[in-house]
Design a protein around this motif. Structure first.
Motif, PDB file in Angstrom:
ATOM      1  N   MET A  15       0.839  -1.193   0.000  1.00  0.00           N
ATOM      2  CA  MET A  15       0.000   0.000   0.000  1.00  0.00           C
ATOM      3  C   MET A  15       0.873   1.242   0.000  1.00  0.00           C
ATOM      4  O   MET A  15       1.765   1.369   0.821  1.00  0.00           O
ATOM      5  N   GLY A  16       0.610   2.154  -0.941  1.00  0.00           N
ATOM      6  CA  GLY A  16       1.429   3.353  -1.039  1.00  0.00           C
ATOM      7  C   GLY A  16       0.803   4.508  -0.285  1.00  0.00           C
ATOM      8  O   GLY A  16       0.132   4.325   0.725  1.00  0.00           O
ATOM      9  N   ALA A  17       1.035   5.707  -0.789  1.00  0.00           N
ATOM     10  CA  ALA A  17       0.522   6.907  -0.136  1.00  0.00           C
ATOM     11  C   ALA A  17      -1.004   6.956  -0.228  1.00  0.00           C
ATOM     12  O   ALA A  17      -1.592   6.452  -1.181  1.00  0.00           O
ATOM     13  N   ILE A  18      -1.606   7.585   0.797  1.00  0.00           N
ATOM     14  CA  ILE A  18      -3.066   7.763   0.761  1.00  0.00           C
ATOM     15  C   ILE A  18      -3.344   9.040  -0.023  1.00  0.00           C
ATOM     16  O   ILE A  18      -2.760  10.082   0.265  1.00  0.00           O
ATOM     17  N   THR A  19      -4.232   8.943  -0.983  1.00  0.00           N
ATOM     18  CA  THR A  19      -4.526  10.139  -1.772  1.00  0.00           C
ATOM     19  C   THR A  19      -5.317  11.144  -0.920  1.00  0.00           C
ATOM     20  O   THR A  19      -5.929  10.775   0.090  1.00  0.00           O
TER      21      THR A  19
ATOM     22  N   ASP B  40     -10.618  -0.674  -0.424  1.00  0.00           N
ATOM     23  CA  ASP B  40      -9.206  -1.054  -0.577  1.00  0.00           C
ATOM     24  C   ASP B  40      -8.359  -0.563   0.588  1.00  0.00           C
ATOM     25  O   ASP B  40      -7.286  -1.104   0.846  1.00  0.00           O
TER      26      ASP B  40
ATOM     27  N   SER C  93     -13.466  -2.274  -6.273  1.00  0.00           N
ATOM     28  CA  SER C  93     -12.929  -2.060  -4.928  1.00  0.00           C
ATOM     29  C   SER C  93     -12.438  -3.376  -4.330  1.00  0.00           C
ATOM     30  O   SER C  93     -11.416  -3.406  -3.640  1.00  0.00           O
TER      31      SER C  93
ATOM     32  N   ALA D  25      -9.106  -4.340  -5.885  1.00  0.00           N
ATOM     33  CA  ALA D  25      -8.046  -3.456  -5.373  1.00  0.00           C
ATOM     34  C   ALA D  25      -7.588  -3.951  -4.008  1.00  0.00           C
ATOM     35  O   ALA D  25      -6.388  -4.063  -3.733  1.00  0.00           O
ATOM     36  N   GLU D  26      -8.567  -4.274  -3.168  1.00  0.00           N
ATOM     37  CA  GLU D  26      -8.217  -4.768  -1.834  1.00  0.00           C
ATOM     38  C   GLU D  26      -7.425  -6.076  -1.930  1.00  0.00           C
ATOM     39  O   GLU D  26      -6.394  -6.243  -1.287  1.00  0.00           O
TER      40      GLU D  26
ATOM     41  N   GLY E 224      -3.916  -5.641  -3.416  1.00  0.00           N
ATOM     42  CA  GLY E 224      -3.060  -4.643  -2.776  1.00  0.00           C
ATOM     43  C   GLY E 224      -2.790  -3.454  -3.680  1.00  0.00           C
ATOM     44  O   GLY E 224      -1.799  -2.740  -3.500  1.00  0.00           O
TER      45      GLY E 224
ATOM     46  N   TYR F 145       0.295   9.365  -8.633  1.00  0.00           N
ATOM     47  CA  TYR F 145      -0.805   9.855  -7.805  1.00  0.00           C
ATOM     48  C   TYR F 145      -0.203  10.507  -6.570  1.00  0.00           C
ATOM     49  O   TYR F 145       0.908  10.182  -6.154  1.00  0.00           O
ATOM     50  N   GLN F 146      -0.950  11.463  -6.054  1.00  0.00           N
ATOM     51  CA  GLN F 146      -0.413  12.293  -4.981  1.00  0.00           C
ATOM     52  C   GLN F 146      -1.013  11.908  -3.645  1.00  0.00           C
ATOM     53  O   GLN F 146      -2.225  11.787  -3.509  1.00  0.00           O
ATOM     54  N   GLY F 147      -0.130  11.717  -2.665  1.00  0.00           N
ATOM     55  CA  GLY F 147      -0.590  11.399  -1.321  1.00  0.00           C
ATOM     56  C   GLY F 147      -0.998  12.659  -0.590  1.00  0.00           C
ATOM     57  O   GLY F 147      -0.698  13.771  -1.016  1.00  0.00           O
ATOM     58  N   MET F 148      -1.677  12.457   0.557  1.00  0.00           N
ATOM     59  CA  MET F 148      -2.210  13.611   1.290  1.00  0.00           C
ATOM     60  C   MET F 148      -1.099  14.481   1.861  1.00  0.00           C
ATOM     61  O   MET F 148      -1.295  15.656   2.111  1.00  0.00           O
TER      62      MET F 148
ATOM     63  N   GLN G  95       3.592   9.284  -5.853  1.00  0.00           N
ATOM     64  CA  GLN G  95       3.849   7.860  -6.053  1.00  0.00           C
ATOM     65  C   GLN G  95       3.773   7.581  -7.549  1.00  0.00           C
ATOM     66  O   GLN G  95       2.740   7.830  -8.178  1.00  0.00           O
TER      67      GLN G  95
END
Lengths: 222, 437
Positions: free
Chosen positions: A1-5, A93, B198, B201-202, B205, B223-226, B231
């Protein structure tokens, strides 16, 4: 699992808030239900005042029916639970199918209570499922920040509701102290100045509830 | 087995608990519906599956050769095996894909092949789905619950374990990944197959993302994390249609795609699963030519059988279609999901005349097929077992090798008079057991 958007973080936070809102207002609703039997027929008016929601209810019976189960009432318990569900369903997910299942089950419980002859007894299942949901969060979610964001949302909501319910300074400080570590774990952009101000406002025995609520509303730098 | 049948209600309750639903739009409103599960499985013997497996591997290999060819030299057209009208006028053919080679040369990574079994036991292919075939998640989660309902059945019967689908899918994604995370790109929760997006995805992973979560910077996708971290993304298992993938390359009005994604893909810096442009190969008109593709690309006889199919485009087939209108099924090549399927004998005289005239005007738009009287499979209706029509969607995953998942989605009609099994038309589903010995 990577960064949380950013989108997911927002949803995790609001899942935490709505599930707590439903949990705490369910308990209030059940207490009110009992009180309105023979103690205070207009207890629901006080509930509306405390929650700052419009009193659109014609009677205690109307309140019991609509505040609990009316999907067209945006302030009803089921509407808040549906908002929690709307957030949870897009987080499978992140939180996992098992955890999500308890929100789904809570929703089924409220729906079945709505058509039951003994609704409050059925609502206990919704309370149980929400408690199990939080147990599952602890047990199944490994990602520290995911748990942190959800629990921060939960703790913010609880303090918000406790302020509205005019809880005792002791209870408010307790709620604040439980929120504080979650604010750090969440890694969200917390407004630390507002956190400090809130802490000050909750000291002593005379609480300025309105100011504290306004301060809590600024807790996130968004 | 009886234990599982008795537990049908309890299994369906568990499926409801886990949100195993599909979305459907009716009269402009979105509704989530439970997908009814019937616990009596479709059972396929090891020997029968082995033959099906070889045929499906061959078929998907040929379809991948076709896709590679048609967006490169188009030899199969130049050699006169397939008329150009069937390729270049197909709504699934994307001119933007010409000259673009997908990572590792694979276009159809996840193929959903729809089959039915006739009463004489032979299997017929009804459709190849090479764009975004859905359905694997349903038997995957149902199997887990069936094992809980009746451990004895699974101890005593030698049933191939189908719970490896997520690892097969991840392996497929990893194989074509160009470096970075795997993501599943969903149009959002109001898509009919959102549960599947979904859940997969789970299980794999992967991050479940929407178009707004992704962005292109330089020649790469992120994609951008918070917390501002970026990433890199190496593989996108997209569950949105080609035309919505990238507003800069396809439909400009798309708000669910990712601007410039296709540019990154063209440079080989991200894999898109399945590749854009695959619709040309699962066009119902192209389906007719798949046995010819197998011979052309692989030099082999086609192991799988198409349902007897007629293209009104050809004069002889037009005559057959008109002469046998009451005995055939007409399919509009532009439709999917059980829509656009018309049985000749169910039409009024006026409807029949109108459709015949339309076919004469637009022969490329339709195919005609003999109606296959496919076998019934029992379902539980209350306490009674009743026969219903059922098909099978087999899943073929293409990465380093071509693997047929030892299971599949069996869909059934709940209407005793209907051949239409699609969930959108009220059908249910079953698990598919492939015996391991």
């Amino acid at each position: 699992m990577g960064a949380i958007t950013i989108e997911k973080a927002d949803r995790l936070y609001w899942l935490g808030r709505y599930s707590e809102r439903v949990y705490t207002t369910l308990k209030l609703y059940c207490d009110g239900y009992d009180s309105m039997i023979d103690v205070s027929e207009d207890f629901y008016v006080r509930i509306c005042d405390m929650l700052e929601i419009p009193n659109i209810y014609a009677s205690k019976g109307d309140f019991i029916s609509r505040y609990g189960y009316d999907r067209s009432d945006p302030n009803s318990i089921i509407s808040n639970l549906l908002r929690g569900y709307d957030n949870a369903i897009v987080l499978r997910d992140e939180i996992g199918t098992e955890t999500l299942g308890y929100i789904q089950m809570a929703l089924y419980s409220v729906e079945s209570a709505a058509v039951s002859d003994a609704p409050v007894l059925h609502l206990q299942k919704a309370v149980d499922n929400l408690l199990a949901f939080w147990g599952c969060v602890d047990d199944q979610i490994d990602h520290f920040a995911i748990r942190g964001v959800m629990k921060f949302g939960k703790r913010v909501e609880r303090l918000d509701l406790y302020l509205r319910f005019r809880q005792s300074p002791h209870e408010l400080r307790r709620a604040y102290n439980r929120m504080l570590p979650r604010s750090r774990e969440s890694r969200l952009p917390v407004n630390w100045a507002a956190m400090d101000e809130l802490k000050e406002l909750l000291q002593g025995e005379e609480i300025d509830y309105a100011r504290a609520l306004a301060c809590l509303g600024r807790i996130l730098d968004v | 087995m009886n234990d599982i049948c008795k537990a049908t209600g309890a299994i369906n309750e568990q499926l409801a608990r886990y949100g195993v639903k599909f979305g459907i739009y009716k009269n402009g409103l979105f509704n989530e519906q439970l997908f009814p599960f019937d616990a009596i499985p479709r059972v396929i013997s090891a020997e029968e599956f082995s033959k099906l497996e070889r045929g499906l591997q061959q078929r998907v290999t040929a379809l991948n050769c076709f896709l590679a060819d048609i967006y490169a030299d188009g030899k199969i057209v130049r050699d006169g095996v397939i008329p150009p009208e069937f390729v270049f006028s197909s709504s699934g053919y994307l001119a933007q894909c010409a000259g673009v080679k997908p990572p590792r040369g694979i276009a159809s990574h996840i193929s959903g092949i729809d089959l039915v079994q006739a009463k004489d036991g032979s299997w017929y292919i009804l459709e190849d789905n090479l764009r975004v075939p859905s359905g694997a998640s349903y038997p995957l989660i149902a199997r887990q619950l069936c094992r809980r309902a009746s451990p004895e059945t699974f101890r005593e019967t030698h049933i191939a374990d189908n719970r490896d689908y997520a690892s097969l899918l991840k392996r497929t994604m990893d194989y074509v990944n160009t470096g970075g995370a795997n993501v599943i790109l969903t149009p959002g929760r109001y898509n009919a197959a959102y549960f599947e997006h979904s859940y997969l995805a789970e299980q794999t992973g992967s991050a479940l993302v929407t178009g707004s979560d992704l962005f292109v910077e330089g020649d790469a996708l992120f994609y951008q994390g918070m917390d501002g971290t970026k990433q890199r993304v190496g593989a996108v298992y997209r569950r949105i249609s080609d035309e919505y993938l990238d507003p800069m390359s396809f439909l400009p009005e798309s708000v669910i795609g990712v601007p410039h994604l296709y540019e990154v893909y063209k440079k080989g810096n991200v894999a898109i699963i399945n590749a854009p442009g695959n619709g040309v190969a699962d066009d119902k008109g192209i389906y007719y030519f798949v046995p010819k593709m197998v011979r052309y690309y692989l030099g082999e006889d086609c192991i799988t059988h198409n349902a007897p199919t007629y293209l009104p485009y050809y004069e002889q087939d037009m005559k057959y279609t008109m002469d046998n209108f009451d005995r055939i099924v007409i399919k509009d090549v532009a439709e999917a999901g059980g829509y656009g399927v018309v049985f000749g004998d169910k039409l009024t005289r006026q409807q029949k005349e109108d459709l015949m005239a339309l076919i004469r005007r637009e022969p490329r738009r339709f195919i005609a097929q003999d109606v296959i009287d496919f076998i019934d499979i029992d379902i539980m209706e209350g306490d009674a077992r009743v026969p219903r029509k059922a098909d099978l969607r087999a899943f073929v995953l293409t990465g380093e090798d071509v693997t047929v998942w030892k299971s599949g989605l069996t869909r059934f009609s709940r209407n005793p008079d209907s051949f239409i099994v699609n969930s959108s038309q009220g059908g249910g589903f079953k698990d598919t057991w492939v015996l391991s010995r």
